[in-house]
Design an enzyme around this catalytic site. Structure first.
Site, short mmCIF file in Angstrom:
data_model
loop_
_atom_site.label_atom_id
_atom_site.label_comp_id
_atom_site.label_asym_id
_atom_site.label_seq_id
_atom_site.Cartn_x
_atom_site.Cartn_y
_atom_site.Cartn_z
CB SER A 1 33.60 34.95 25.72
OG SER A 1 33.08 36.21 26.03
CG ASP B 1 26.66 36.10 21.63
OD1 ASP B 1 26.67 37.12 22.36
OD2 ASP B 1 27.67 35.43 21.39
CG HIS C 1 28.22 35.46 25.10
ND1 HIS C 1 28.98 35.59 23.96
CD2 HIS C 1 29.08 35.59 26.14
CE1 HIS C 1 30.24 35.80 24.30
NE2 HIS C 1 30.33 35.81 25.62
#
Length: 407
Positions: free
Chosen positions: A193, A347, A377
């Site tokens: 991320s 995502d 995600h």
């Protein structure tokens, strides 16, 4: 006194129940669960809990009792890290930066591979403890020395503190690789991320330190590669998919770059982007670089909305190349190491990975791409969190381990 305590307890219970019911209602009013996602009930529960924690944090912040990020981070103390008897785990500080070193106990006849790891969490959550088990798994399964960086986060630290911490920790580590039993020719960076995006900028910045060993590979898991174009197909298609919705993205972004949340719509719609800026960088940020199979027919136009100069002046820090590694020049991109990129279908950041993949390939950088059709995600952090793990969680962990072992 007993009655007073009972009244207080009842009030607190009613408050928490009310907030949780609000979170559940918000979830079912706004959230979409794609058919490709497995175990939807489990995902719904996790997202309701997340909304509840954020809501309580916001209430406490408005009451000036505790900031929302700090309230969320307080839950880190509840995380139980698993002890791995095959590893030596050492907490230390590189200057003022807390780091955690994972080293295999077994004697090795040669220097090991090194992995610099930066966690996700949007600089609001995430910690050395949150990602302890993942780093432990990477160290054992790949027989590598793993350095996990505990960079500074909100609410006290904004951009560029995070990037500076990760860069400084990487430099410190790479100056003493042999001390940690690491082969200087086999140093990998791995991030998830926001941690993946930060490490992408770190690799670029390390070119200014030619005396240091070169990074041999970059492993980026659902990375944040740009904070500019939020009208990409994945942002439109997945803006209401847990665990990372449009509202959570905008909240994290505004807090990270210290922008008032009232400008979130201008950022999302692109009205803060000057026409000349979009014209210059469209070649790298546009959905023209996204394969056709990832585009649905119902997408809104991608071009930024009417330019708002006031919005630009208030939010121009989002256009900084230091937080959008996709904007770096071709000559730098061409020098980057081989990459392993992980994207998840459900995502909103999926297309960031696809754009970065295209940029690397156009400049001749070898790319291995792993796409998870049932992924979302943040799923990797749940890989060992039974009963809340998902099949996609372990898929990503296994793929990352397999790639790193081949280096």
């Amino acid at each position: 006194m007993t009655v007073l305590w009972l009244v207080l307890l009842a009030s607190l219970s009613a408050f928490n129940l009310g907030v949780f019911l609000w979170a559940v209602i918000q979830h079912f009013l706004n959230v979409e669960i794609p058919s490709s996602l497995k175990h939807p009930v489990k995902l719904r529960f996790l997202h309701c809990v997340m909304l509840y924690i954020i809501a309580v944090g916001n209430i406490l912040e408005k009451l000036r009792i505790c900031s929302m990020p700090r309230f969320i981070q307080s839950f880190h103390d509840l995380i139980v890290t698993k002890k791995n008897h095959n590893l030596v785990v050492t907490n230390m500080n590189f200057g003022t930066i807390p780091v955690r070193l994972f080293q295999p106990k077994a004697v090795s006849s040669k220097l090991r591979r090194g992995i610099i790891f930066c966690h996700g969490g949007g600089t609001i959550c995430g910690s050395l403890d949150c990602y302890h088990n993942l780093c432990s798994c990477l160290a054992q399964e790949t027989d590598s020395v793993v350095l996990s960086v505990g960079y500074r986060k909100l609410p006290d630290h904004h951009h560029p503190s995070v990037s500076k911490d990760c860069l400084n920790a990487s430099i410190y580590f790479m100056k003493g690789l042999t001390t940690y039993g690491v082969d200087p020719s086999r140093v990998v960076v791995c991030g998830e991320s926001v941690g993946g995006g930060i490490l992408a900028t770190v690799i670029q910045a390390l070119f200014s330190f030619p005396s240091l060993p070169k990074i041999c590979a970059q492993v980026l898991i659902t990375p944040v590669m740009q904070l500019i174009n939020f009208r990409l197909p994945s942002h439109q298609q997945n803006q209401n998919v847990p665990l990372l919705t449009k509202d959570i993205i905008m909240m994290s972004l505004c807090k990270y770059v210290d922008i008032d949340l009232s400008w979130k719509d201008a950022i999302f719609n692109g009205t803060c982007i000057p026409p000349d800026f979009w014209k210059k960088y469209r070649k790298w940020l546009s959905s023209d670089n996204i394969p056709r199979r990832f585009k649905s027919k119902s997408l809104l136009p991608e071009s930024p909305g009417p330019f708002n100069e006031t919005a630009y002046l208030e939010t121009k820090q989002v256009l900084d190349a230091e937080i959008s590694p996709l904007l770096i020049d071709d000559k730098i991109i061409a020098q980057l190491p081989q990459a392993f990129l992980v994207s998840c279908e459900n995502d909103p950041l999926r297309d960031d990975t696809l754009l970065y993949k295209k940029r690397l390939e156009d400049q001749g950088v070898p790319v291995t791409w792993y796409h998870v059709e049932d992924g979302f995600h943040g799923c990797i952090i749940l890989f060992d969190k039974q009963p809340f793990s998902f099949p996609c969680s372990m898929k990503i962990v296994d793929a990352v381990i397999t790639y790193i072992k081949g280096i």
